[in-house]
Design a protein around this motif. Structure first.
Motif, PDB file in Angstrom:
ATOM      1  N   ASN A  45       0.844  -1.190   0.000  1.00 30.71           N
ATOM      2  CA  ASN A  45       0.000   0.000   0.000  1.00 30.71           C
ATOM      3  C   ASN A  45       0.883   1.244   0.000  1.00 30.71           C
ATOM      4  OD1 ASN A  45      -2.166   1.722   0.138  1.00 30.71           O
ATOM      5  ND2 ASN A  45      -2.567   1.373   2.314  1.00 30.71           N
ATOM      6  N   PRO A  46       1.588   1.465  -1.104  1.00 30.94           N
ATOM      7  CA  PRO A  46       2.551   2.583  -1.113  1.00 30.94           C
ATOM      8  C   PRO A  46       1.894   3.939  -0.964  1.00 30.94           C
ATOM      9  CG  PRO A  46       2.308   1.633  -3.301  1.00 30.94           C
ATOM     10  CD  PRO A  46       1.602   0.714  -2.371  1.00 30.94           C
ATOM     11  N   LEU A  47       0.723   4.127  -1.581  1.00 31.04           N
ATOM     12  CA  LEU A  47       0.064   5.423  -1.436  1.00 31.04           C
ATOM     13  C   LEU A  47      -0.359   5.662   0.009  1.00 31.04           C
ATOM     14  CD1 LEU A  47      -2.110   5.838  -4.635  1.00 31.04           C
ATOM     15  CD2 LEU A  47      -0.395   7.413  -3.771  1.00 31.04           C
ATOM     16  N   GLY A  48      -0.767   4.599   0.682  1.00 28.82           N
ATOM     17  CA  GLY A  48      -1.121   4.737   2.088  1.00 28.82           C
ATOM     18  C   GLY A  48       0.054   5.187   2.931  1.00 28.82           C
ATOM     19  N   ILE A  49       1.249   4.696   2.600  1.00 30.37           N
ATOM     20  CA  ILE A  49       2.444   5.108   3.336  1.00 30.37           C
ATOM     21  C   ILE A  49       2.715   6.587   3.118  1.00 30.37           C
ATOM     22  CG2 ILE A  49       4.924   4.765   3.539  1.00 30.37           C
ATOM     23  CD1 ILE A  49       4.486   1.874   2.747  1.00 30.37           C
ATOM     24  N   VAL A  50       2.684   7.020   1.869  1.00 28.45           N
ATOM     25  CA  VAL A  50       2.992   8.418   1.561  1.00 28.45           C
ATOM     26  C   VAL A  50       1.953   9.340   2.200  1.00 28.45           C
ATOM     27  CG1 VAL A  50       3.303  10.092  -0.284  1.00 28.45           C
ATOM     28  CG2 VAL A  50       4.165   7.769  -0.566  1.00 28.45           C
ATOM     29  N   LEU A  51       0.677   8.996   2.078  1.00 23.03           N
ATOM     30  CA  LEU A  51      -0.364   9.847   2.656  1.00 23.03           C
ATOM     31  C   LEU A  51      -0.294   9.857   4.177  1.00 23.03           C
ATOM     32  CD1 LEU A  51      -3.388   8.996   0.333  1.00 23.03           C
ATOM     33  CD2 LEU A  51      -1.885  10.989   0.269  1.00 23.03           C
ATOM     34  N   SER A  52       0.048   8.725   4.776  1.00 25.72           N
ATOM     35  CA  SER A  52       0.234   8.703   6.227  1.00 25.72           C
ATOM     36  C   SER A  52       1.393   9.591   6.644  1.00 25.72           C
ATOM     37  CB  SER A  52       0.468   7.263   6.700  1.00 25.72           C
ATOM     38  OG  SER A  52      -0.641   6.438   6.388  1.00 25.72           O
ATOM     39  N   ALA A  53       2.471   9.572   5.857  1.00 22.72           N
ATOM     40  CA  ALA A  53       3.612  10.435   6.160  1.00 22.72           C
ATOM     41  C   ALA A  53       3.227  11.909   6.048  1.00 22.72           C
ATOM     42  CB  ALA A  53       4.768  10.112   5.218  1.00 22.72           C
ATOM     43  N   ILE A  54       2.460  12.255   5.004  1.00 22.91           N
ATOM     44  CA  ILE A  54       2.015  13.641   4.855  1.00 22.91           C
ATOM     45  C   ILE A  54       1.128  14.046   6.027  1.00 22.91           C
ATOM     46  CG2 ILE A  54       0.632  15.179   3.415  1.00 22.91           C
ATOM     47  CD1 ILE A  54       1.665  13.624   0.986  1.00 22.91           C
ATOM     48  N   ALA A  55       0.274  13.127   6.485  1.00 23.00           N
ATOM     49  CA  ALA A  55      -0.559  13.419   7.654  1.00 23.00           C
ATOM     50  C   ALA A  55       0.303  13.651   8.893  1.00 23.00           C
ATOM     51  CB  ALA A  55      -1.536  12.266   7.889  1.00 23.00           C
ATOM     52  N   MET A  56       1.385  12.887   9.032  1.00 19.05           N
ATOM     53  CA  MET A  56       2.280  13.091  10.175  1.00 19.05           C
ATOM     54  C   MET A  56       2.982  14.449  10.090  1.00 19.05           C
ATOM     55  SD  MET A  56       1.952  10.713  12.310  1.00 19.05           S
ATOM     56  CE  MET A  56       3.345  11.177  13.331  1.00 19.05           C
ATOM     57  N   PHE A  57       3.311  14.886   8.873  1.00 22.34           N
ATOM     58  CA  PHE A  57       3.877  16.224   8.721  1.00 22.34           C
ATOM     59  C   PHE A  57       2.883  17.281   9.206  1.00 22.34           C
ATOM     60  CE2 PHE A  57       6.544  14.466   5.045  1.00 22.34           C
ATOM     61  CZ  PHE A  57       7.657  14.325   5.850  1.00 22.34           C
ATOM     62  N   LEU A  58       1.608  17.102   8.875  1.00 20.74           N
ATOM     63  CA  LEU A  58       0.592  18.061   9.312  1.00 20.74           C
ATOM     64  C   LEU A  58       0.437  18.030  10.830  1.00 20.74           C
ATOM     65  CD1 LEU A  58      -2.133  17.489   6.556  1.00 20.74           C
ATOM     66  CD2 LEU A  58      -0.295  19.190   6.612  1.00 20.74           C
ATOM     67  N   VAL A  59       0.527  16.837  11.422  1.00 24.89           N
ATOM     68  CA  VAL A  59       0.465  16.728  12.882  1.00 24.89           C
ATOM     69  C   VAL A  59       1.649  17.443  13.518  1.00 24.89           C
ATOM     70  CG1 VAL A  59       0.590  15.093  14.806  1.00 24.89           C
ATOM     71  CG2 VAL A  59      -0.904  14.618  12.859  1.00 24.89           C
ATOM     72  N   ALA A  60       2.841  17.269  12.935  1.00 20.98           N
ATOM     73  CA  ALA A  60       4.024  17.952  13.462  1.00 20.98           C
ATOM     74  C   ALA A  60       3.868  19.466  13.366  1.00 20.98           C
ATOM     75  CB  ALA A  60       5.268  17.490  12.705  1.00 20.98           C
ATOM     76  N   ALA A  61       3.260  19.946  12.266  1.00 21.87           N
ATOM     77  CA  ALA A  61       3.035  21.384  12.133  1.00 21.87           C
ATOM     78  C   ALA A  61       2.069  21.885  13.201  1.00 21.87           C
ATOM     79  CB  ALA A  61       2.506  21.694  10.737  1.00 21.87           C
ATOM     80  N   ALA A  62       1.010  21.122  13.442  1.00 23.77           N
ATOM     81  CA  ALA A  62       0.066  21.507  14.492  1.00 23.77           C
ATOM     82  C   ALA A  62       0.738  21.512  15.857  1.00 23.77           C
ATOM     83  CB  ALA A  62      -1.128  20.551  14.486  1.00 23.77           C
ATOM     84  N   ALA A  63       1.610  20.532  16.108  1.00 22.03           N
ATOM     85  CA  ALA A  63       2.344  20.512  17.376  1.00 22.03           C
ATOM     86  C   ALA A  63       3.265  21.717  17.496  1.00 22.03           C
ATOM     87  CB  ALA A  63       3.141  19.213  17.486  1.00 22.03           C
ATOM     88  N   GLY A  64       3.843  22.128  16.355  1.00 19.24           N
ATOM     89  CA  GLY A  64       4.698  23.306  16.391  1.00 19.24           C
ATOM     90  C   GLY A  64       3.946  24.564  16.775  1.00 19.24           C
ATOM     91  N   VAL A  65       2.676  24.661  16.362  1.00 22.35           N
ATOM     92  CA  VAL A  65       1.853  25.814  16.735  1.00 22.35           C
ATOM     93  C   VAL A  65       1.426  25.729  18.197  1.00 22.35           C
ATOM     94  CG1 VAL A  65      -0.310  27.014  16.295  1.00 22.35           C
ATOM     95  CG2 VAL A  65       1.052  26.140  14.388  1.00 22.35           C
ATOM     96  N   ALA A  66       0.981  24.541  18.623  1.00 23.06           N
ATOM     97  CA  ALA A  66       0.442  24.391  19.974  1.00 23.06           C
ATOM     98  C   ALA A  66       1.527  24.456  21.045  1.00 23.06           C
ATOM     99  CB  ALA A  66      -0.317  23.071  20.080  1.00 23.06           C
ATOM    100  N   LEU A  67       2.730  23.962  20.719  1.00 20.10           N
ATOM    101  CA  LEU A  67       3.776  23.835  21.737  1.00 20.10           C
ATOM    102  C   LEU A  67       4.932  24.799  21.503  1.00 20.10           C
ATOM    103  CD1 LEU A  67       3.923  19.931  21.794  1.00 20.10           C
ATOM    104  CD2 LEU A  67       2.520  21.422  23.237  1.00 20.10           C
ATOM    105  N   ARG A  68       4.698  25.859  20.742  1.00 20.26           N
ATOM    106  CA  ARG A  68       5.810  26.713  20.330  1.00 20.26           C
ATOM    107  C   ARG A  68       6.484  27.405  21.502  1.00 20.26           C
ATOM    108  NH1 ARG A  68       1.065  29.205  19.153  1.00 20.26           N
ATOM    109  NH2 ARG A  68       0.745  31.351  19.899  1.00 20.26           N
ATOM    110  N   ARG A  69       5.786  27.563  22.631  1.00 28.54           N
ATOM    111  CA  ARG A  69       6.370  28.251  23.774  1.00 28.54           C
ATOM    112  C   ARG A  69       7.202  27.320  24.651  1.00 28.54           C
ATOM    113  NH1 ARG A  69       4.215  33.283  24.193  1.00 28.54           N
ATOM    114  NH2 ARG A  69       2.252  33.678  23.099  1.00 28.54           N
TER     115      ARG A  69
END
Length: 731
Positions: free
Chosen positions: A53-77
């Motif tokens: 399921n290669p597309l599932g891997i890539v899309l899951s990775a992109i979702a993790m990037f979005l989660v990391a971005a959200a964490a960067g906003v929430a935990l920036r302090r």
């Protein structure tokens, strides 16, 4: 020359033993067996599901990037927010690198999916094939090292205050990587353009992270304008390719190739649209402003990776979507690439800003890649697929090579900036003593980008010249002569690149410090050094053993060139490159490394054995001055090093002038040297466009003062014009 001799090198091996999976090389079989050993009873089921399921891997990775971005906003302090964000992002990038390597080694088939997203009448089409896997490998390999270096860069900024404001970078950095990962898996025009704009806007925000610097707002504004212009051109490309049927999925475009005139216009538009993002001359003007303005690890991704996404767009359109190529398409690419390569390195030679020099060097390397793509197109149009595959191999190899050594050099520039607070070459010097590890790693990058053996830059240039030397196989005499001229231009740019990076390393790291900042420098932290070490090691490994990487590109090359079922009985060993003959034109990185190391040892031993053992100390000559200032001790500065080349080339191309102010004897005023030059792209392309837009705006400004009768007449004529256009198109 028969095609069989080319197969000694080319990573195209259809046929072969019966037990081999079709489309997988010997190297791929070995990796497949290695992967099978890891499929233990505990991990086998999970690994198999991921592998299928290669597309599932890539899309899951992109979702993790979005989660990391959200964490960067929430935990920036929080103080540990950079470690969390960069750690998660780097781990996801590393997993995608492993996945891409295993997928390419296993044959890299085509996987597609349709998601119920996007416009109401259009679903989102996604696809992973061999070409996508190659560029996902490039993006995430650089992304993993950028995360490591960025974490150390953030710590250095917090400790010393150098390097710019890192606060806005943290949440946007994973978004930038998400956009660059989404572009290669897009399988329709809508997803492609949305991903392209997402990538552009994220990088624009990263450029604005240093908004307190004087030049950043102008650089960000120009970048946004050029990015929007490129997107408009790509929108027109896909409109031409979709044609009257209006299906914007790439499968539908492949099934119904456009008319010759539409295909030719699409080629020109994709050169302009993607070329503006890549940095083709004269569309490069934003690049040397925007790339240096960003933090150094972001600059590394913009110069080393984002420009390669533009190259991906060119390859996808030119080799996959527009149908059978015409020879003049490659001719356009060859001309644009030659101009870009020569002008880019001349621009770089005239820069005293360390990061701006590296940005202009990216322009030169993009020119070399475009030359390789042009060669692949003309050989494909000339029905010589074996040589076309050679040229495309050189292009893909140079894509990953440039991403490695350009990332390494931008990391080195970031280390210097972090340690000294300046990136002016004329204020550096002597850093090899204060920053020995950084100096050695930057030396590896300078050697690689100067195309010196046995590093990876030499292998890419060598393969490219092998393709150029086969121009006599083409039937068109225009191409035979033109490719010879392009080869001369490429050789000139390669020689000037060597001079450029001798200048960079010599003025920044050798000699004596030219400023208090350079004198007080110290080496950077372990995270930043490790982030530089990984690409430096890969530069050496690929230079010494390039064949495994080229074999990894086999599925992508076969997919784009559509080479026929060749025999692989003459395939060379994994440590030998022989594109023409195993005896004649061949390259062995291991032998080259051993010879260079042996000669170096003999030279050092001879100097220590037969040179004078007496040590003589004296005051160095200071040009008649007793002031121990390093600038007065016959030490070359960046400006003086480049002066001969600036006078030879810059006086004509750039109207470069050296203004010397020498006071009369007895006058205590200091002598001054002022260097001025112009960018011909600004004066010949952009200034006329700006003036035309201003005149048009002044003329259109009068429309707001028309009467109602004239407004109605204007609407009537506009309606008649549109109806006439529709009638012509329908006919």
């Amino acid at each position: 020359m028969s095609p069989a001799t080319w197969l000694r090198f080319l990573p195209i091996k259809l046929g072969g033993p019966a037990h081999r999976r079709p489309g997988r090389s010997v190297f791929g079989d070995r990796c497949f067996r290695l992967r099978s050993r890891f499929e233990t009873p505990l991990l086998g089921a999970r690994f198999s599901r991921l592998g299928h399921n290669p597309l599932g891997i890539v899309l899951s990775a992109i979702a993790m990037f979005l989660v990391a971005a959200a964490a960067g906003v929430a935990l920036r302090r929080l103080s540990h927010a950079p470690l969390l964000v960069y750690g998660v992002t780097g781990a996801v990038c590393s997993l995608l690198v492993l996945w891409a390597v295993l997928r390419l080694a296993g044959g890299a088939g085509v996987e597609q999916a349709v998601l119920p997203l996007g416009l109401p009448w259009m679903a989102a089409h996604l696809r992973v094939d061999a070409l996508s896997a190659v560029f996902l490998l490039v993006v995430n390999l650089a992304g993993a090292t950028a995360c490591l270096f960025g974490w150390g860069y953030d710590r250095a900024h917090a400790a010393h205050g150098h390097g710019g404001d890192q606060g806005p970078v943290l949440p946007v950095f994973p978004l930038f990587l998400a956009g660059m990962n989404l572009v290669p898996v897009a399988d329709d025009a809508f997803v492609f353009l949305v991903s392209w704009e997402f990538m552009s806007l994220a990088s624009w925000l990263l450029v604005l992270a240093t908004h307190r610097e004087e030049e950043t707002p102008r650089a960000a504004r120009l970048y946004l304008i050029m990015a929007s212009f490129g997107t408009v051109c790509l929108l027109l490309v896909f409109g031409l390719l979709a044609g009257a049927h209006g299906d914007y999925s790439f499968d539908a475009i492949r099934a119904q190739p456009p008319a010759p005139w539409a295909a030719g216009l699409a080629v020109v538009l994709v050169m302009v649209g993607a070329g503006s993002k890549a940095g083709l001359v004269p569309l490069h003007v934003w690049l040397p402003l925007a790339h240096p303005a960003a933090p150094s690890h972001v600059s590394a991704l913009m110069s080393g990776v984002m420009t390669k996404i533009a190259v991906y767009a060119m390859i996808r359109v030119l080799f996959d979507l527009v149908g059978e190529p015409a020879w003049w398409w490659g001719g356009l690419l060859l001309a644009a690439g030659a101009l870009t390569a020569v002008m880019g390195v001349l621009y770089a030679l005239m820069q005293d800003d360390l990061k701006r020099l590296l940005a202009y060097s990216t322009v030169e390397n993009i020119g070399a890649i475009v030359i390789a793509l042009g060669l692949a197109l003309v050989f494909k149009a000339g029905h010589t697929p074996v040589i076309a595959a050679l040229a495309l191999s050189a292009a893909l190899l140079h894509v990953i090579n440039h991403s490695l050594f350009k990332s390494l050099l931008f990391y080195g520039a970031g280390a210097v900036l972090s340690a000294t607070g300046t990136r002016d070459l004329n204020r550096l010097g002597g850093l090899i003593h204060a920053m020995p590890t950084t100096a050695f790693l930057v030396l590896v990058g300078c050697t690689a980008i100067a195309a010196l053996p046995p590093l990876n830059g030499f292998v890419g240039e060598w393969l490219l010249f092998q393709a150029i030397l086969n121009a006599p196989a083409l039937p068109e005499w225009e191409l035979k002569i033109g490719i010879a001229v392009v080869g001369a231009a490429l050789a000139l740019s390669t020689a000037l690149a060597g001079a450029c990076f001798v200048r960079l390393f010599g003025t920044a790291f050798l000699g004596r410090p030219r400023s208090p900042e350079a004198a007080g420098a110290h080496d950077v932290g372990s995270a930043m050094r490790l982030g530089m070490t990984v690409p430096a090691v890969l530069c050496v490994l690929i230079g010494v053993l390039p064949t495994p990487l080229l074999r990894l590109f086999e599925p992508a090359i076969r997919l784009m060139v559509e080479a026929g079922p060749f025999d692989d009985r003459a395939y060379q060993p994994w440590f030998w490159l022989a594109p023409t003959s195993a005896i004649g034109n061949s390259y062995n990185g291991l032998v080259m490394l051993v010879v260079i190391a042996g000669l170096g040892i003999v030279l050092v031993a001879g100097i220590h054995r037969w040179a004078s053992a007496r040590v003589r100390r004296s005051i160095p000559w200071g040009c008649g001055f007793t002031d121990p200032d390093p600038a007065a001790l016959s030490q070359y500065s960046a400006s003086s090093f480049a002066q001969p080349i600036r006078r030879a080339f810059g006086t004509t191309v750039f109207a470069a002038r050296d203004l010397v102010e020498m006071p009369e004897p007895g006058d205590t005023r200091p002598a001054r040297l002022t260097v001025s030059w112009r960018d011909p792209a600004w004066e010949w392309v952009f200034v006329p466009v700006v003036r035309s837009v201003e005149r048009l705006a002044d003329w259109l400004n009068g429309l707001q003062f028309l009467t109602i009768r004239r407004y109605l007449m204007l609407m009537f004529f506009a309606l008649v014009t549109l109806l006439a256009i529709v009638a012509v198109v329908q006919r």
